[in-house]
Design a protein around this motif. Structure first.
Motif, PDB file in Angstrom:
ATOM      1  N   THR A 124      -6.494  -4.190  -7.343  1.00 39.49           N
ATOM      2  CA  THR A 124      -5.773  -5.027  -8.143  1.00 39.49           C
ATOM      3  C   THR A 124      -4.761  -5.949  -7.754  1.00 39.49           C
ATOM      4  O   THR A 124      -4.512  -7.073  -7.151  1.00 39.49           O
ATOM      5  CB  THR A 124      -6.371  -4.746  -9.268  1.00 39.49           C
ATOM      6  OG1 THR A 124      -7.423  -4.756 -10.148  1.00 39.49           O
ATOM      7  CG2 THR A 124      -5.868  -6.229 -10.631  1.00 39.49           C
ATOM      8  N   ALA A 125      -4.036  -4.845  -7.354  1.00 42.62           N
ATOM      9  CA  ALA A 125      -2.207  -4.988  -6.789  1.00 42.62           C
ATOM     10  C   ALA A 125      -3.034  -6.353  -5.756  1.00 42.62           C
ATOM     11  O   ALA A 125      -2.376  -7.138  -4.962  1.00 42.62           O
ATOM     12  CB  ALA A 125      -1.844  -3.997  -6.727  1.00 42.62           C
ATOM     13  N   LEU A 126      -3.525  -5.578  -4.109  1.00 42.67           N
ATOM     14  CA  LEU A 126      -3.305  -5.715  -2.555  1.00 42.67           C
ATOM     15  C   LEU A 126      -4.355  -6.701  -3.317  1.00 42.67           C
ATOM     16  O   LEU A 126      -3.855  -7.736  -2.731  1.00 42.67           O
ATOM     17  CB  LEU A 126      -4.383  -4.580  -1.956  1.00 42.67           C
ATOM     18  CG  LEU A 126      -3.375  -3.722  -1.887  1.00 42.67           C
ATOM     19  CD1 LEU A 126      -4.215  -2.638  -1.097  1.00 42.67           C
ATOM     20  CD2 LEU A 126      -2.210  -3.364  -1.164  1.00 42.67           C
ATOM     21  N   THR A 127      -5.187  -7.187  -3.282  1.00 46.29           N
ATOM     22  CA  THR A 127      -5.824  -8.187  -3.402  1.00 46.29           C
ATOM     23  C   THR A 127      -4.834  -9.368  -4.373  1.00 46.29           C
ATOM     24  O   THR A 127      -4.616 -10.920  -3.658  1.00 46.29           O
ATOM     25  CB  THR A 127      -7.657  -8.440  -4.617  1.00 46.29           C
ATOM     26  OG1 THR A 127      -8.298  -7.486  -3.709  1.00 46.29           O
ATOM     27  CG2 THR A 127      -7.746  -9.710  -4.080  1.00 46.29           C
ATOM     28  N   SER A 162       0.334  -1.088   0.630  1.00 51.44           N
ATOM     29  CA  SER A 162       0.294   0.105   0.357  1.00 51.44           C
ATOM     30  C   SER A 162       0.573   1.192  -0.119  1.00 51.44           C
ATOM     31  O   SER A 162       0.873   2.268  -1.050  1.00 51.44           O
ATOM     32  CB  SER A 162      -1.449   0.486   1.051  1.00 51.44           C
ATOM     33  OG  SER A 162      -1.531  -1.539   1.049  1.00 51.44           O
ATOM     34  N   LEU A 163       1.697   1.065   0.664  1.00 56.22           N
ATOM     35  CA  LEU A 163       2.626   2.189   0.832  1.00 56.22           C
ATOM     36  C   LEU A 163       3.224   2.584  -0.475  1.00 56.22           C
ATOM     37  O   LEU A 163       3.222   4.082  -1.042  1.00 56.22           O
ATOM     38  CB  LEU A 163       3.885   2.232   1.486  1.00 56.22           C
ATOM     39  CG  LEU A 163       4.463   2.792   2.052  1.00 56.22           C
ATOM     40  CD1 LEU A 163       4.232   4.568   2.413  1.00 56.22           C
ATOM     41  CD2 LEU A 163       5.720   2.566   3.311  1.00 56.22           C
ATOM     42  N   PHE A 164       4.006   1.497  -0.728  1.00 50.96           N
ATOM     43  CA  PHE A 164       4.585   1.917  -2.009  1.00 50.96           C
ATOM     44  C   PHE A 164       3.762   1.925  -3.521  1.00 50.96           C
ATOM     45  O   PHE A 164       3.995   2.979  -4.485  1.00 50.96           O
ATOM     46  CB  PHE A 164       5.277   0.258  -2.600  1.00 50.96           C
ATOM     47  CG  PHE A 164       6.943   0.115  -1.857  1.00 50.96           C
ATOM     48  CD1 PHE A 164       7.316   0.351  -0.784  1.00 50.96           C
ATOM     49  CD2 PHE A 164       7.606  -0.201  -2.858  1.00 50.96           C
ATOM     50  CE1 PHE A 164       8.360   0.211  -0.633  1.00 50.96           C
ATOM     51  CE2 PHE A 164       8.713  -0.444  -2.527  1.00 50.96           C
ATOM     52  CZ  PHE A 164       9.369   0.164  -1.253  1.00 50.96           C
ATOM     53  N   LEU A 165       2.964   1.757  -3.073  1.00 50.81           N
ATOM     54  CA  LEU A 165       1.563   1.947  -4.601  1.00 50.81           C
ATOM     55  C   LEU A 165       1.107   3.270  -4.222  1.00 50.81           C
ATOM     56  O   LEU A 165       1.333   4.348  -5.283  1.00 50.81           O
ATOM     57  CB  LEU A 165       0.068   1.618  -4.284  1.00 50.81           C
ATOM     58  CG  LEU A 165      -0.072   0.213  -4.503  1.00 50.81           C
ATOM     59  CD1 LEU A 165      -1.279  -0.834  -4.420  1.00 50.81           C
ATOM     60  CD2 LEU A 165       0.688  -0.416  -6.198  1.00 50.81           C
ATOM     61  N   LEU A 195      -3.392 -12.471  -1.910  1.00 49.35           N
ATOM     62  CA  LEU A 195      -4.071 -14.201  -1.808  1.00 49.35           C
ATOM     63  C   LEU A 195      -2.105 -15.062  -2.657  1.00 49.35           C
ATOM     64  O   LEU A 195      -2.135 -16.104  -1.592  1.00 49.35           O
ATOM     65  CB  LEU A 195      -4.192 -14.412  -3.917  1.00 49.35           C
ATOM     66  CG  LEU A 195      -5.982 -13.657  -3.713  1.00 49.35           C
ATOM     67  CD1 LEU A 195      -6.253 -13.891  -5.149  1.00 49.35           C
ATOM     68  CD2 LEU A 195      -7.188 -14.970  -2.768  1.00 49.35           C
ATOM     69  N   SER A 196      -1.638 -14.230  -3.139  1.00 47.63           N
ATOM     70  CA  SER A 196      -0.155 -15.324  -3.383  1.00 47.63           C
ATOM     71  C   SER A 196       0.858 -15.417  -1.838  1.00 47.63           C
ATOM     72  O   SER A 196       1.146 -16.386  -2.385  1.00 47.63           O
ATOM     73  CB  SER A 196       1.270 -14.096  -4.053  1.00 47.63           C
ATOM     74  OG  SER A 196       2.265 -14.297  -4.138  1.00 47.63           O
ATOM     75  N   TYR A 197       0.301 -14.502  -1.359  1.00 48.66           N
ATOM     76  CA  TYR A 197       1.300 -14.363  -0.336  1.00 48.66           C
ATOM     77  C   TYR A 197       0.837 -15.427   0.607  1.00 48.66           C
ATOM     78  O   TYR A 197       1.547 -15.582   1.583  1.00 48.66           O
ATOM     79  CB  TYR A 197       2.193 -13.335   0.375  1.00 48.66           C
ATOM     80  CG  TYR A 197       3.379 -12.356  -0.873  1.00 48.66           C
ATOM     81  CD1 TYR A 197       3.802 -13.137  -0.420  1.00 48.66           C
ATOM     82  CD2 TYR A 197       2.857 -11.503  -0.882  1.00 48.66           C
ATOM     83  CE1 TYR A 197       4.969 -12.702  -1.892  1.00 48.66           C
ATOM     84  CE2 TYR A 197       4.005 -11.171  -2.026  1.00 48.66           C
ATOM     85  CZ  TYR A 197       5.066 -11.516  -2.612  1.00 48.66           C
ATOM     86  OH  TYR A 197       5.938 -11.199  -3.325  1.00 48.66           O
ATOM     87  N   THR A 198      -0.677 -15.338   0.510  1.00 49.84           N
ATOM     88  CA  THR A 198      -1.287 -16.331   1.620  1.00 49.84           C
ATOM     89  C   THR A 198      -1.502 -17.563   1.337  1.00 49.84           C
ATOM     90  O   THR A 198      -1.004 -18.582   1.926  1.00 49.84           O
ATOM     91  CB  THR A 198      -2.710 -16.210   1.178  1.00 49.84           C
ATOM     92  OG1 THR A 198      -3.046 -14.513   2.184  1.00 49.84           O
ATOM     93  CG2 THR A 198      -3.701 -16.737   2.200  1.00 49.84           C
ATOM     94  N   GLY A 199      -1.223 -18.045  -0.171  1.00 52.80           N
ATOM     95  CA  GLY A 199      -0.097 -19.421  -0.878  1.00 52.80           C
ATOM     96  C   GLY A 199       0.715 -19.940   0.018  1.00 52.80           C
ATOM     97  O   GLY A 199       0.737 -20.882   0.263  1.00 52.80           O
TER      98      GLY A 199
END
Length: 207
Positions: A150-153, A51-54, A157-161
């Protein structure tokens, strides 16, 4: 942002957040050592960094830092040292039986945030996203309404995986020799990422 542009951005971001890097290694480590639910605090730390980088990218601050050789050099050596430290500590602790660790919530969160922030892949990815997908003739905040969710979702999902993968490995290899080598591979990955970060040239210098 048009629907076609959104699809291309989403596909880019999927590749960006699923390519294994320091964040993925940290999530797998957390899952193995903390259990799935508690390790999700680390995912929250990554989402905070994202979020910060965005926001910084929207203001062009990330690009400014990345083109400053002095700032990049200082940041990369701090980051390299931190990753190598995590790797060496992980290797030394690889023989310790895996249990659900009682690490403070603050420690889990801050470590994940730090690893995400010093990751050179982050700077490169955000610069690529904003240089390729943001339309200069459209107000930036109108585009951010689409880009940020879009980016946060996809990041979540990726890092939860990756966290779930680590939790599965931890359960499957609890106390086994296999678990020692998995943990050593994760530790070695931190050291490798740290060395690569320390050896990296500035983005401007890459031509």
């Amino acid at each position: 942002m048009s629907f076609e542009a959104w699809i291309i951005f989403a596909l880019f971001w999927v590749v960006f957040v699923t390519t294994p890097g320091p964040n993925a290694v940290n999530c797998i480590n957390n899952g193995m050592n903390l259990g799935f639910r508690r390790a999700l605090i680390g995912v929250l730390g990554i989402l905070t960094q994202a979020s910060l980088f965005l926001v910084l990218s929207a203001f062009g601050i990330t690009a400014l830092i990345a083109t400053s050789e002095t700032a990049f050099t200082v940041a990369k050596f701090i980051g390299a040292g931190f990753l190598i430290y995590l790797g060496i500590r992980g290797w030394m602790n690889a023989n310790t039986p895996v249990t659900v660790a009682d690490r403070p919530t603050r420690s889990i969160y801050l470590r994940a945030f730090a690893v995400a922030t010093i990751n050179p892949k982050s700077v490169a990815g955000y610069l690529a996203a904003f240089s390729q997908f943001v339309q200069p003739d459209v107000p930036i905040w109108e585009q951010m309404v689409v880009i940020v969710p879009t980016a946060l979702t996809l990041t979540a999902l990726s890092y939860t995986g990756f966290t779930a993968l680590g939790a599965g490995l931890g359960r499957a290899a609890m106390g086994a020799v296999f678990n020692v080598w998995v943990r050593r591979v994760m530790a070695a990955s931190f050291v490798i990422y740290g060395v690569l970060l320390g050896a990296a040239s500035t983005p401007a210098g890459r031509g």
